[in-house]
Write an enzyme that holds these catalytic residues in place. Sequence first.
Site, mmCIF file in Angstrom:
data_model
loop_
_atom_site.group_PDB
_atom_site.id
_atom_site.type_symbol
_atom_site.label_atom_id
_atom_site.label_comp_id
_atom_site.label_asym_id
_atom_site.label_seq_id
_atom_site.Cartn_x
_atom_site.Cartn_y
_atom_site.Cartn_z
ATOM 1 C CG ASN A 12 -9.224 -3.094 -3.369
ATOM 2 O OD1 ASN A 12 -9.202 -4.288 -3.655
ATOM 3 N ND2 ASN A 12 -8.629 -2.160 -4.099
ATOM 4 C CD1 TRP A 13 -10.322 -7.169 1.977
ATOM 5 C CD2 TRP A 13 -11.112 -9.236 1.640
ATOM 6 N NE1 TRP A 13 -11.194 -7.451 2.992
ATOM 7 C CE2 TRP A 13 -11.696 -8.712 2.814
ATOM 8 C CE3 TRP A 13 -11.470 -10.528 1.239
ATOM 9 C CZ2 TRP A 13 -12.611 -9.433 3.577
ATOM 10 C CZ3 TRP A 13 -12.388 -11.248 1.997
ATOM 11 C CH2 TRP A 13 -12.946 -10.705 3.157
ATOM 12 C CE LYS A 14 -5.239 -2.053 -2.745
ATOM 13 N NZ LYS A 14 -4.205 -1.019 -2.732
ATOM 14 C CG HIS B 265 -7.447 0.291 -7.615
ATOM 15 N ND1 HIS B 265 -6.073 0.310 -7.558
ATOM 16 C CD2 HIS B 265 -7.893 0.508 -6.354
ATOM 17 C CE1 HIS B 265 -5.712 0.516 -6.296
ATOM 18 N NE2 HIS B 265 -6.796 0.639 -5.550
ATOM 19 N N GLY C 200 -1.008 2.545 0.067
ATOM 20 C CA GLY C 200 -0.051 1.598 0.626
ATOM 21 C C GLY C 200 1.229 2.234 1.142
ATOM 22 C CB SER D 210 -2.358 5.291 3.924
ATOM 23 O OG SER D 210 -1.373 4.821 3.028
ATOM 24 N N GLY E 252 -7.643 -0.441 1.688
ATOM 25 C CA GLY E 252 -6.837 -1.572 1.245
ATOM 26 C C GLY E 252 -6.276 -2.336 2.431
ATOM 27 C CD GLU F 289 -8.225 4.032 -3.820
ATOM 28 O OE1 GLU F 289 -8.378 3.540 -2.698
ATOM 29 O OE2 GLU F 289 -7.795 3.373 -4.784
ATOM 30 C CD GLU G 271 -3.142 -1.362 -6.121
ATOM 31 O OE1 GLU G 271 -3.961 -2.299 -6.106
ATOM 32 O OE2 GLU G 271 -2.779 -0.761 -5.076
HETATM 33 P P1 13P Z 1 -4.283 1.133 1.169
HETATM 34 O O1 13P Z 1 -5.425 1.378 2.104
HETATM 35 O O2 13P Z 1 -3.540 -0.143 1.429
HETATM 36 O O3 13P Z 1 -3.394 2.326 1.035
HETATM 37 O O4 13P Z 1 -4.946 0.902 -0.292
HETATM 38 C C1 13P Z 1 -5.845 1.829 -0.749
HETATM 39 C C2 13P Z 1 -6.474 1.304 -1.972
HETATM 40 O O5 13P Z 1 -5.850 1.184 -3.004
HETATM 41 C C3 13P Z 1 -7.878 0.881 -1.891
HETATM 42 O O6 13P Z 1 -8.412 0.652 -3.150
#
Ligand code: 13P
Length: 252
Positions: free
Chosen positions: A9-11, A96, A174, A213, A234, A168, A98
């Site tokens: 997931n490159w966000k 997600h 993160g 993470s 992420g 998650e 977020e």
């Molecule tokens: P991180 O791997 O940066 O913690 O993000 C996880 C995430 O939200 C994947 O969708």
Amino acid sequence: MRKRLIVANWKMNMLRREAKELAERIINLLNDLRSSVDVVLAPPYTSLDVVYRVVRESKIQLGAQNVFWEAWGAVTGEISPYMLTDIGCKWAIIGHSERRNILRETDIMVQKKIKTSLDAGLTPVFCVGETIGEREKGKTINVIESQIEIGLKDVKLADSANLVIAYEPVWAIGTGNNATPKEIEHLHGVIREITGGILGQIASDIRVLYGGSVNPENIKEILATPNVDGALVGGASLRADSFGKIVQLAGE
Ligand code: 13P
């Protein structure tokens, strides 16, 4: 036997040129990708096409980070699941944290997105997970149960391969914090049980990923338990070496 799956997931990162270069580097690292692991890259909408052109001849598949719940219509700024399949996507991350937290996406919206995506032939990566406050109040299982019960209400699943659930924990995203492998295994078992109560027997073959993470140092430990079928990655997916390593270790 559920096949392992690693989703990047490159966000909201990278311009098209950078996304193309990262996809190319990942392809180069994984060109002898073993068929024991499925790999999906989910760039931002604006880079879907450029990444599709890089991965289309490979085993790596394309996913979107979000999708709208209607097929067509007067919905300014939204993207239909049919537009995503048209651009080469086979997957869509849905619900997600977020989006739930920043954009106030609700469980009902998530449910509608899952249904429309399935109709369009996209495989949802349906995200669930508790916040730190919910965890500290001992509400983790209640939260996950309610997210799954509403998210999958009246969902018809023809094949277990058509849905993936990602656990998650919001406090692990993160932050560098992880749930322990024991906690992860327990919660994945709970997720499978709740899903089985809604979808029946098919739930035992649905893949349940862990996210939060995940990195090359902890992937082995996370994948070591029977109910963990892969990872949603992420930060560590933004570098070809760390993402390549995660995929390689998942394939061992
Ligand atoms: P991180 O791997 O940066 O913690 O993000 C996880 C995430 O939200 C994947 O969708």
